[in-house]
Scaffold this active site. Structure first.
Site, mmCIF file in Angstrom:
data_model
loop_
_atom_site.group_PDB
_atom_site.id
_atom_site.type_symbol
_atom_site.label_atom_id
_atom_site.label_comp_id
_atom_site.label_asym_id
_atom_site.label_seq_id
_atom_site.Cartn_x
_atom_site.Cartn_y
_atom_site.Cartn_z
ATOM 1 N N ASP A 67 0.897 -1.215 -0.105
ATOM 2 C CA ASP A 67 0.016 0.190 0.088
ATOM 3 C C ASP A 67 1.052 1.249 0.002
ATOM 4 O O ASP A 67 2.170 1.149 0.282
ATOM 5 C CB ASP A 67 -1.164 0.209 1.335
ATOM 6 C CG ASP A 67 -0.198 -0.452 2.433
ATOM 7 O OD1 ASP A 67 0.903 -0.422 2.525
ATOM 8 O OD2 ASP A 67 -1.214 -0.953 3.441
ATOM 9 N N ASP A 136 -7.953 -2.323 14.059
ATOM 10 C CA ASP A 136 -9.116 -2.481 13.456
ATOM 11 C C ASP A 136 -9.494 -3.563 12.616
ATOM 12 O O ASP A 136 -10.834 -3.709 12.080
ATOM 13 C CB ASP A 136 -9.677 -1.012 12.715
ATOM 14 C CG ASP A 136 -8.872 -0.552 11.504
ATOM 15 O OD1 ASP A 136 -7.939 -1.551 11.313
ATOM 16 O OD2 ASP A 136 -9.058 0.238 10.965
ATOM 17 N N HIS A 138 -7.962 -4.247 9.994
ATOM 18 C CA HIS A 138 -7.506 -3.907 8.429
ATOM 19 C C HIS A 138 -6.129 -4.754 8.016
ATOM 20 O O HIS A 138 -5.331 -5.231 8.810
ATOM 21 C CB HIS A 138 -7.246 -2.666 7.977
ATOM 22 C CG HIS A 138 -6.034 -1.976 8.637
ATOM 23 N ND1 HIS A 138 -5.753 -0.553 8.974
ATOM 24 C CD2 HIS A 138 -4.820 -2.316 8.797
ATOM 25 C CE1 HIS A 138 -4.863 -0.102 9.456
ATOM 26 N NE2 HIS A 138 -4.144 -1.113 9.379
ATOM 27 N N GLU A 143 -9.844 -0.861 5.185
ATOM 28 C CA GLU A 143 -10.393 -0.688 6.218
ATOM 29 C C GLU A 143 -11.797 -1.374 6.560
ATOM 30 O O GLU A 143 -12.020 -2.072 5.486
ATOM 31 C CB GLU A 143 -10.653 0.882 6.451
ATOM 32 C CG GLU A 143 -9.301 1.831 6.485
ATOM 33 C CD GLU A 143 -8.515 1.780 7.519
ATOM 34 O OE1 GLU A 143 -8.695 0.801 8.391
ATOM 35 O OE2 GLU A 143 -7.920 2.664 7.940
#
Ligand code: PGA
Length: 260
Positions: A67, A136, A138, A143
């Protein structure tokens, strides 16, 4: 999914570096997808130690990125291209020409994302993709509620992720809001997925990803769909798992010739 519980982050790094070394022994020009963040650093340190000791030849290895931030100027020290150059390529002595990554400073980000997806396919696909996990859930920057079939594309970061990553910048305001990330569908095309999670802050996300239902709300749960996914956790990140005895017994019974 195979779950491997290791004593600490250094042991996880060594184990995964050994698996990468085995891959490169069998396929010297393997395409290895790397992750950024704090978690994978022990992997890169262990790989660099192997190279220095003459135990690993990376001269034909190829590296690709998971990413990238959108909008940081080219060469910004916290762009993931710069981070991978600094933390992976330079210590291993791999040339930038063997490195594939998306262009987060492109004027047409959607086109840059699609072009990156194509370049991974043209390169023959990713042999082993390293992953971290966000608090979270991810993976990459997919996300919660990212499509499980998503391709490389632009995403908006959650406030939680921006706060988690603010430590790399002078202030929270400097953390970009947008990123290009390999999609979950893209990630699932890699031939081997290896996720490393260390520390108690990751324990809940790991438990949901491994033992919870498959859900776009926990993007890392998509690893449940992959035929060769390995999750390496230290004791602290394993604290919320229920099946730890089974995971330990399964790994202990693995043939000695195969590290992961
Ligand atoms: P970290 O990031 O390794 O810095 O915790 C992991 C991630 O966000 O994927």
């Amino acid at each position: 999914m195979e779950i491997v519980i290791v004593p600490d982050a250094a042991a996880g790094g060594e184990l995964i570096a050994t698996a990468i070394a085995e891959l490169l022994t069998g396929k010297p020009d393997a395409l290895v997808g790397v992750a950024t963040g704090s978690t994978p650093l022990p992997i890169y340190q262990a790989l660099a130690a192997k190279v220095r000791a003459g135990a690993l030849d990376v001269s034909r290895a190829r590296i690709c990125q998971l990413d990238e931030y959108v909008g940081l100027p080219k060469g910004h020290p916290e762009s993931y291209r710069s981070v991978v150059l600094r933390e992976v390529l330079e210590p291993l002595g791999i040339s930038e020409s063997a490195f594939l990554g998306p262009d987060g400073s492109a004027s047409d980000i959607a086109a840059a994302a699609t072009a990156y997806d194509h370049s991974l396919a043209e390169a023959g696909g990713v042999d082993l993709q390293l992953l971290g996990i966000g608090t979270d859930g991810h993976i990459g920057f997919n996300e919660p509620c990212s499509s499980l079939a998503s391709r490389t594309r632009i995403k908006t970061l959650t406030e939680q992720t921006r706060v988690d990553n603010a430590r790399f910048f002078d202030s929270l305001d400097e953390v970009p809001h947008h990123v290009i990330t390999q999609g979950i569908g893209t990630i699932l095309e890699a031939r081997h997925l290896v996720l490393l999670a260390t520390g108690e802050a990751k324990a809940e996300a790991v438990a949901q990803a491994v033992e919870g239902p498959l859900s776009a709300f926990v993007p890392a749960s998509a690893l449940q769909l992959h035929p060769h996914a390995t999750v390496v956790v230290d004791e602290a990140a394993a604290t919320r798992l229920k099946l730890t005895d089974y995971f330990r017994a399964t790994y202990a019974a693995k043939p000695a010739w195969q590290s992961l």
